[in-house]
Design a protein around this motif. Structure first.
Motif, mmCIF file in Angstrom:
data_model
loop_
_atom_site.group_PDB
_atom_site.id
_atom_site.type_symbol
_atom_site.label_atom_id
_atom_site.label_comp_id
_atom_site.label_asym_id
_atom_site.label_seq_id
_atom_site.Cartn_x
_atom_site.Cartn_y
_atom_site.Cartn_z
ATOM 1 N N LYS A 111 23.479 64.042 1.818
ATOM 2 C CA LYS A 111 23.177 62.721 2.358
ATOM 3 C C LYS A 111 24.213 61.682 1.950
ATOM 4 C CE LYS A 111 18.159 63.209 2.822
ATOM 5 N NZ LYS A 111 16.839 62.738 2.365
ATOM 6 N N HIS A 112 24.770 61.846 0.752
ATOM 7 C CA HIS A 112 25.723 60.855 0.247
ATOM 8 C C HIS A 112 27.107 61.453 0.027
ATOM 9 C CE1 HIS A 112 22.336 58.207 -0.203
ATOM 10 N NE2 HIS A 112 21.718 59.098 -0.961
ATOM 11 N N SER A 113 27.347 62.657 0.550
ATOM 12 C CA SER A 113 28.658 63.284 0.400
ATOM 13 C C SER A 113 29.101 63.826 1.750
ATOM 14 C CB SER A 113 28.596 64.436 -0.613
ATOM 15 O OG SER A 113 28.269 63.960 -1.884
ATOM 16 N N ALA A 114 30.403 63.729 2.018
ATOM 17 C CA ALA A 114 30.943 64.233 3.273
ATOM 18 C C ALA A 114 31.050 65.745 3.237
ATOM 19 C CB ALA A 114 32.318 63.624 3.550
ATOM 20 N N VAL A 115 30.894 66.374 4.376
ATOM 21 C CA VAL A 115 31.018 67.827 4.487
ATOM 22 C C VAL A 115 31.945 68.158 5.644
ATOM 23 C CG1 VAL A 115 29.771 69.974 4.830
ATOM 24 C CG2 VAL A 115 28.667 68.099 3.636
ATOM 25 N N THR A 155 27.037 67.500 -7.477
ATOM 26 C CA THR A 155 26.507 66.780 -8.641
ATOM 27 C C THR A 155 27.620 66.226 -9.517
ATOM 28 O OG1 THR A 155 26.337 68.875 -9.884
ATOM 29 C CG2 THR A 155 24.373 68.130 -8.709
ATOM 30 N N GLN A 156 28.855 66.732 -9.326
ATOM 31 C CA GLN A 156 30.014 66.204 -10.057
ATOM 32 C C GLN A 156 30.794 65.201 -9.199
ATOM 33 O OE1 GLN A 156 30.689 66.846 -13.288
ATOM 34 N NE2 GLN A 156 28.786 68.035 -13.323
ATOM 35 N N ASP A 157 30.132 64.729 -8.126
ATOM 36 C CA ASP A 157 30.688 63.668 -7.276
ATOM 37 C C ASP A 157 31.988 64.055 -6.581
ATOM 38 O OD1 ASP A 157 28.590 61.883 -7.839
ATOM 39 O OD2 ASP A 157 29.559 61.241 -9.696
ATOM 40 N N PRO A 192 41.121 61.113 -1.493
ATOM 41 C CA PRO A 192 39.995 62.040 -1.663
ATOM 42 C C PRO A 192 40.435 63.494 -1.521
ATOM 43 C CG PRO A 192 39.420 60.250 -0.157
ATOM 44 C CD PRO A 192 40.893 60.149 -0.394
ATOM 45 N N ILE A 193 39.854 64.361 -2.350
ATOM 46 C CA ILE A 193 40.147 65.790 -2.303
ATOM 47 C C ILE A 193 38.862 66.534 -1.942
ATOM 48 C CG2 ILE A 193 40.966 67.809 -3.570
ATOM 49 C CD1 ILE A 193 42.536 65.935 -5.384
ATOM 50 N N PHE A 194 38.862 67.177 -0.782
ATOM 51 C CA PHE A 194 37.700 67.925 -0.316
ATOM 52 C C PHE A 194 37.806 69.376 -0.791
ATOM 53 C CE2 PHE A 194 37.893 64.227 2.247
ATOM 54 C CZ PHE A 194 36.613 63.974 2.716
ATOM 55 N N ALA A 195 36.735 69.870 -1.365
ATOM 56 C CA ALA A 195 36.717 71.214 -1.940
ATOM 57 C C ALA A 195 36.465 72.264 -0.858
ATOM 58 C CB ALA A 195 35.637 71.306 -3.012
ATOM 59 N N GLY A 196 37.360 73.238 -0.767
ATOM 60 C CA GLY A 196 37.229 74.299 0.232
ATOM 61 C C GLY A 196 36.398 75.460 -0.284
ATOM 62 N N ILE A 197 35.275 75.723 0.374
ATOM 63 C CA ILE A 197 34.368 76.787 -0.047
ATOM 64 C C ILE A 197 34.219 77.804 1.077
ATOM 65 C CG2 ILE A 197 32.010 77.341 -0.761
ATOM 66 C CD1 ILE A 197 33.594 75.775 -2.857
ATOM 67 N N MET A 198 34.412 79.082 0.753
ATOM 68 C CA MET A 198 34.221 80.144 1.734
ATOM 69 C C MET A 198 33.100 81.079 1.275
ATOM 70 S SD MET A 198 36.713 83.217 3.092
ATOM 71 C CE MET A 198 37.737 82.218 4.170
#
Length: 249
Positions: A245-249, A216-218, A155-161
């Motif tokens: 609810k259905h995605s990790a943060v 929305t792009q999973d 899994p690749i978690f997207a880094g947002i600042m």
């Protein structure tokens, strides 16, 4: 919650471990401990792993860390891959998170070379990856596709600042000159240069728009770089709660 350690702080026991212990055991919040090892020896890392294990923190963000001018590294860990391999050998039960760069690592000659090194990092033992911050989601999607082609399947978690003030933006430009700033983002900085309240609102809105698109792009999950600002994390969480609810943060 992740506990960040800087290479400028050599005493990991008194910084990262102490804070991770408080967050994990006193507050009851799952914790990831950052471990930058360029200036640590193998003996020091072994002691840190034991200490983290004893307090119940079993997830580590393993990275080389930034170089410090005029300070010689220890040379036990030249790359993050060296550290990951060492952790897997000494404490194979620990969960290792690695870092990745949608716009390539600043020291990498090109993205092909960067992804080859990333593949080695995953093979060494990373169970997931978290990206450097980015402001153009299309760059992330392109990077994600290239990782899939390279058989990088974690899994690749997207880094947002979220950018909420001008000083933060200026520091970003100084330290992350490899990050592309889309026209829309530059327009926000230009329009609200002297209007801090509007800049904060627009910066939060921009980050939320990025997150909505990613979820929305999973995307596997979102990693917020909030720079020790819990109000920002709380605001974004409430603004996007239904999506999380259905995605990790």
């Amino acid at each position: 919650m992740s506990v960040t350690a800087s290479n400028h702080k050599f005493d990991i026991e008194e910084t990262t471990i102490r804070l991770a212990n408080y967050i994990h055991n006193e507050l009851g919040i799952p914790t990831i401990a950052h471990l930058p090892a360029l200036y640590l020896t193998k003996a020091q890392v072994a002691n840190i792993l034991t200490a983290l294990d004893q307090i119940g923190v079993t997830k580590i963000l393993a990275l080389r860390g930034d170089s410090i001018p005029d300070v010689a590294p220890q040379n036990d860990f030249q790359y993050a891959t060296d550290l990951i391999s060492f952790i897997k050998d000494k404490a194979p039960h620990l969960d290792i998170v690695g870092t990745c760069y949608p716009e390539s690592h600043p020291d990498s000659p090109n993205q092909i070379s960067d992804i080859k090194h990333l593949k080695k990092k995953v093979t060494a033992g990373c169970s997931s990856l978290v990206t450097q911050l980015f402001f153009d989601n299309d760059i992330f999607y392109d990077f994600q596709e290239k990782c899939q082609l390279a058989d990088i399947e974690v899994p690749i978690f997207a880094g947002i600042m979220p950018i909420i003030n001008r000083n933060q933006a200026l520091r970003l430009f100084h330290t992350c000159d490899n990050i592309r700033l889309p026209r829309k983002f530059r327009a926000i900085l230009d329009k609200y240069e002297h209007d801090p309240e509007s800049l904060q609102a627009a910066g939060l809105a921009y980050a939320i728009d990025q997150i909505v698109d990613l979820v929305t792009q999973d995307v596997a999950g979102i990693h917020l770089y909030t720079m020790n600002n819990p109000q920002v994390a709380n605001y974004i969480h409430h603004a996007t709660y239904s999506l999380f609810k259905h995605s990790a943060v």
